[in-house]
Write a protein that holds these residues in place. Sequence first.
Motif, mmCIF file in Angstrom:
data_model
loop_
_atom_site.group_PDB
_atom_site.id
_atom_site.type_symbol
_atom_site.label_atom_id
_atom_site.label_comp_id
_atom_site.label_asym_id
_atom_site.label_seq_id
_atom_site.Cartn_x
_atom_site.Cartn_y
_atom_site.Cartn_z
ATOM 1 N N LYS A 1 -0.750 -6.238 5.145
ATOM 2 C CA LYS A 1 -1.445 -5.143 4.474
ATOM 3 C C LYS A 1 -2.269 -4.306 5.439
ATOM 4 N N TYR B 1 4.567 -5.055 6.926
ATOM 5 C CA TYR B 1 5.179 -5.890 5.887
ATOM 6 C C TYR B 1 6.473 -6.547 6.365
ATOM 7 N N TYR C 1 0.840 -1.191 0.000
ATOM 8 C CA TYR C 1 0.000 0.000 0.000
ATOM 9 C C TYR C 1 0.876 1.242 0.000
ATOM 10 N N TYR D 1 -5.990 -9.995 2.843
ATOM 11 C CA TYR D 1 -6.369 -8.599 2.619
ATOM 12 C C TYR D 1 -7.623 -8.191 3.379
#
Length: 398
Positions: free
Chosen positions: A246, A251, A37, A214
């Motif tokens: 996410k 991450y 993102y 997600y």
Amino acid sequence: MHFSAIGRVPGDPILGLIDAYNQDSNPNKFDLGVGVYKDANGLTPILQSVKQAEQRLVDQQQTKTYIGGHGDSRFGQLISELVLGTDSPLLAAKRAGATQTPGGTGALRLVADFIAHCLPERGIWLSDPTWPIHESIFAEAGLKVGHYPYVGRDNTLNVAAMLHALENVPQGDVVLLHACCHNPTGFDLSQDDWLQVLDVVRRRELLPLIDFAYQGFGDGLEEDAWSTRLFVSELPEVLITSSCSKNFGLYRERVGALIVCANDAEKLTDVRSQLAYLARNLWSNPPDHGAAVVATILGDAQLKAQWTAEVEAMRSRIAQLRSGLVEALTPFGLAERFAHINQQRGMFSYTGLSTEQVQVLREKHSVYMVGSGRANMAGVDVTRLELLAKAIAQVCQH
């Protein structure tokens, strides 16, 4: 020489895009390749809820000792509630439990070894296309990998072909399903589609493995869990891989979980003993910091509310970028051709651009995306939508 016969393996094509993008001197370049993102400034931010949780840990954490094979038990309970629901009957009956893993990828590797070790001769079936690492993880674990149709050459979701293929999957095999925000296509099943898939899975006695990477990026945190909660409510055994990369922006901290739903508490204990054994031989103990951050956020009402708002802001921004790009393509007569971008969910879009068109976009317009035409919509700059639309129009006209 011991290493003389060792050859070179090609680098990961997606990660290779990072180097190419970084070396490009064009100030108007676009990074639509790597699946992270990005905010309006092109940065992958640390969420404010995460910052506050980390500070709390700095002030209050007392030890850095091992956390055990299944990881942080508080994290396991809270991530299970996030996925299955705080009022989940499975959790109340102790029929579901989470094993903490190094990211969602670690959860996939753990479940791959679990299938190979405890369910020998079972094949696994992946959507065509799917996240590329699905292919290698299960193959490296020694599993027989098959495929069912999902999105065809016309860049549309083909549910009928998917159902037909699942009807012919050998009884007892494992079928991997994307809970939401399908990677790489962005095409998700409707609730009616999910009910049909459930029917086939139940009749064929298939074991569903739901990849839930997600949550919150499709239609919302609760909405995105609908299919997963449907399956666990209707089937005695389900495997779920969850990622916090996410929706928490963690991450590099590698935070994930493998959630197992079993027929009863006794069988869950048996399965978890196997997972602890396998995890011991993979990574011994999972990393703690990211999971502690997640547990701190989910365990505090104020932090959780702040985090929920931040997830919604990310989801909303991506949705706006999708509609904005389609609108920007309208003057070029391409709104209908690319209308699917606005119908897809999550960070990714199967644009429908060919490998050749992607190459031209990269070489002539500094637009970087995966060769399949998969674009990370979160990498789109809202102030340069017209520039991106113009580049896409030019490659479509040749």
